[in-house]
Write a protein that holds these residues in place. Structure first.
Motif, PDB file in Angstrom:
ATOM      1  N   CYS A  53     -45.863 -23.650  20.293  1.00 20.88           N
ATOM      2  CA  CYS A  53     -45.765 -22.359  19.608  1.00 20.88           C
ATOM      3  C   CYS A  53     -46.802 -21.378  20.162  1.00 20.88           C
ATOM      4  O   CYS A  53     -47.984 -21.681  20.194  1.00 20.88           O
ATOM      5  CB  CYS A  53     -45.971 -22.543  18.109  1.00 20.88           C
ATOM      6  N   ASN A  55     -47.715 -18.705  18.791  1.00 17.95           N
ATOM      7  CA  ASN A  55     -48.393 -18.011  17.682  1.00 17.95           C
ATOM      8  C   ASN A  55     -49.129 -18.963  16.759  1.00 17.95           C
ATOM      9  O   ASN A  55     -49.100 -18.806  15.534  1.00 17.95           O
ATOM     10  CB  ASN A  55     -47.379 -17.214  16.854  1.00 17.95           C
ATOM     11  N   PHE A  57     -48.649 -22.184  15.766  1.00 19.66           N
ATOM     12  CA  PHE A  57     -47.850 -22.969  14.821  1.00 19.66           C
ATOM     13  C   PHE A  57     -47.427 -22.134  13.610  1.00 19.66           C
ATOM     14  O   PHE A  57     -47.746 -22.431  12.466  1.00 19.66           O
ATOM     15  CB  PHE A  57     -48.656 -24.200  14.356  1.00 19.66           C
ATOM     16  N   CYS A  58     -46.664 -21.076  13.942  1.00 19.01           N
ATOM     17  CA  CYS A  58     -46.308 -20.111  12.900  1.00 19.01           C
ATOM     18  C   CYS A  58     -45.117 -20.544  12.044  1.00 19.01           C
ATOM     19  O   CYS A  58     -44.864 -19.991  10.988  1.00 19.01           O
ATOM     20  CB  CYS A  58     -45.989 -18.768  13.556  1.00 19.01           C
ATOM     21  N   HIS A  59     -44.375 -21.554  12.484  1.00 19.42           N
ATOM     22  CA  HIS A  59     -43.161 -22.052  11.796  1.00 19.42           C
ATOM     23  C   HIS A  59     -41.990 -21.068  11.864  1.00 19.42           C
ATOM     24  O   HIS A  59     -40.913 -21.358  11.356  1.00 19.42           O
ATOM     25  CB  HIS A  59     -43.413 -22.368  10.311  1.00 19.42           C
ATOM     26  N   ASN A  60     -42.207 -19.903  12.440  1.00 18.17           N
ATOM     27  CA  ASN A  60     -41.206 -18.845  12.353  1.00 18.17           C
ATOM     28  C   ASN A  60     -40.620 -18.364  13.665  1.00 18.17           C
ATOM     29  O   ASN A  60     -39.524 -17.822  13.691  1.00 18.17           O
ATOM     30  CB  ASN A  60     -41.828 -17.618  11.665  1.00 18.17           C
ATOM     31  N   CYS A  61     -41.372 -18.562  14.747  1.00 16.43           N
ATOM     32  CA  CYS A  61     -40.914 -17.990  16.009  1.00 16.43           C
ATOM     33  C   CYS A  61     -39.761 -18.815  16.605  1.00 16.43           C
ATOM     34  O   CYS A  61     -39.428 -19.886  16.095  1.00 16.43           O
ATOM     35  CB  CYS A  61     -42.070 -17.910  17.008  1.00 16.43           C
ATOM     36  N   CYS A  64     -40.789 -22.405  17.565  1.00 20.10           N
ATOM     37  CA  CYS A  64     -40.886 -23.281  16.386  1.00 20.10           C
ATOM     38  C   CYS A  64     -39.503 -23.715  15.905  1.00 20.10           C
ATOM     39  O   CYS A  64     -39.249 -24.890  15.662  1.00 20.10           O
ATOM     40  CB  CYS A  64     -41.632 -22.584  15.250  1.00 20.10           C
TER      41      CYS A  64
HETATM   42 ZN   LIG Z   1     -44.144 -20.566  16.242  1.00 20.29          ZN
END
Ligand SMILES: [Zn+2]
Length: 310
Positions: A53, A55, A57-61, A64
């Motif tokens: 990731c 960002n 480990f943003c969970h959103n990109c 991810c």
């Molecule tokens: Zn991410």
């Protein structure tokens, strides 16, 4: 903890991994070893995700999302679905790893590396020795004694252990509320949170465990070698069933050792001395050990059952 690992226990290992990420001290190969269902592969996948990731480990990109759905172009995931990894697959993996990844980091995630027979492991070793560009291998192993020493020595090793019952219990109660099966499930899971969650989610698995447990109880209370050998034949053909059997038997004998002295009307008491139950327990562990090392399964099990006859 900086990242949301979404796993149960293993705080020490996660702190260490986070430190390596923080210090940009990432090596090209990791080996996570430990018992089945304790969360090694889950952590391996999270680790891969953090590394991929952009960002933090943003969970959103997109990276991810692609990793979580198993479709990330620079992340190869070989999850264990019970099959061995053939030498042709290793060759294909080497080919894919060598393809240019346009300057991006490539991550190869392999669950239970011991699924590669020796020949395949030897072939795999070549790429582990000289990985191209920015490649990170994250390997897991449940039976690390079946992994070549040369493979192990080329990895940074992490050891995972069974999780305390109280930690699993707290998690289950938070997630599922109070449930009358929790105590029993924790006993069955023996420190493996992945297994406990499986048992919570799939009642059929719990029923299976109960049935095997009752069968063992029945078998220990009488002589019936013909039926016991029939079970050996079934187990010999089905390694999953074999695992359920060993787990249940171990749980059964463990419990008997504790209640032996306290319960007056213990039907096992009239049949076995305490010493004999201890011997059965040791023999069970030894049989499991031998079977894990590919001894003649049927013979080992038959020998074990002969000891339950009086
Ligand atoms: Zn991410």
């Amino acid at each position: 903890m900086k990242y949301k690992w979404d796993t149960i226990g293993h705080q020490k290992q996660l702190v260490q991994l986070e430190k390596e990420i923080q210090d940009k001290n990432i090596v090209h190969a990791y080996l996570f070893s430990g018992p089945k269902d304790v969360g090694k592969f889950r952590i391996a996948r999270m680790f891969a995700n953090i590394l991929q990731c952009p960002n933090d480990f943003c969970h959103n990109c997109d990276d991810c999302k692609l990793i979580q759905s198993g479709a990330h172009p620079d992340t190869i995931v070989m999850a264990d679905k019970g099959e061995t990894i053939k030498i042709d697959q290793v060759r294909e993996l080497i080919h894919k790893t060598n393809l240019t990844s346009q300057g991006k980091r490539r991550i190869i995630l392999i669950e239970n590396i011991e699924r590669m027979p020796i020949e395949a492991q030897n072939s795999f070793l070549k790429i582990l020795e000289e990985p191209p560009g920015d490649t990170v291998f994250i390997l897991t192993s449940t039976q690390v004694n079946q992994v070549l020493p040369t493979t192990k020595s080329r990895t940074r090793r992490y050891f995972f252990h069974n999780i305390e019952d109280s930690v699993i219990k707290q998690y289950l109660e938070e997630k599922y509320g109070s449930n009358s099966d929790i105590e029993e499930i924790i006993q069955i899971a023996q420190g493996r949170p992945g297994f406990a969650i499986n048992l919570m989610n799939k009642p059929v698995l719990l029923t299976e465990q109960r049935n095997v447990y009752n069968q063992i109880d029945f078998f220990l209370k009488k002589n019936d070698i013909a039926r016991k050998f029939m079970l050996v034949d079934e187990l010999d053909k089905d390694s999953k069933q074999m695992e359920v059997f060993f787990d249940a038997f171990s749980r059964y004998l463990r419990k008997q050792l504790y209640v032996y002295l306290s319960e007056k009307d213990n039907s096992l008491k009239s049949r076995y001395s305490l010493k004999e139950i201890v011997e059965l327990f040791e023999s069970l562990e030894k049989t499991r050990y031998l079977i894990d090392r590919n001894t003649n399964k049927k013979l080992a099990l038959e020998n074990f059952f002969l000891q339950t006859e009086k």
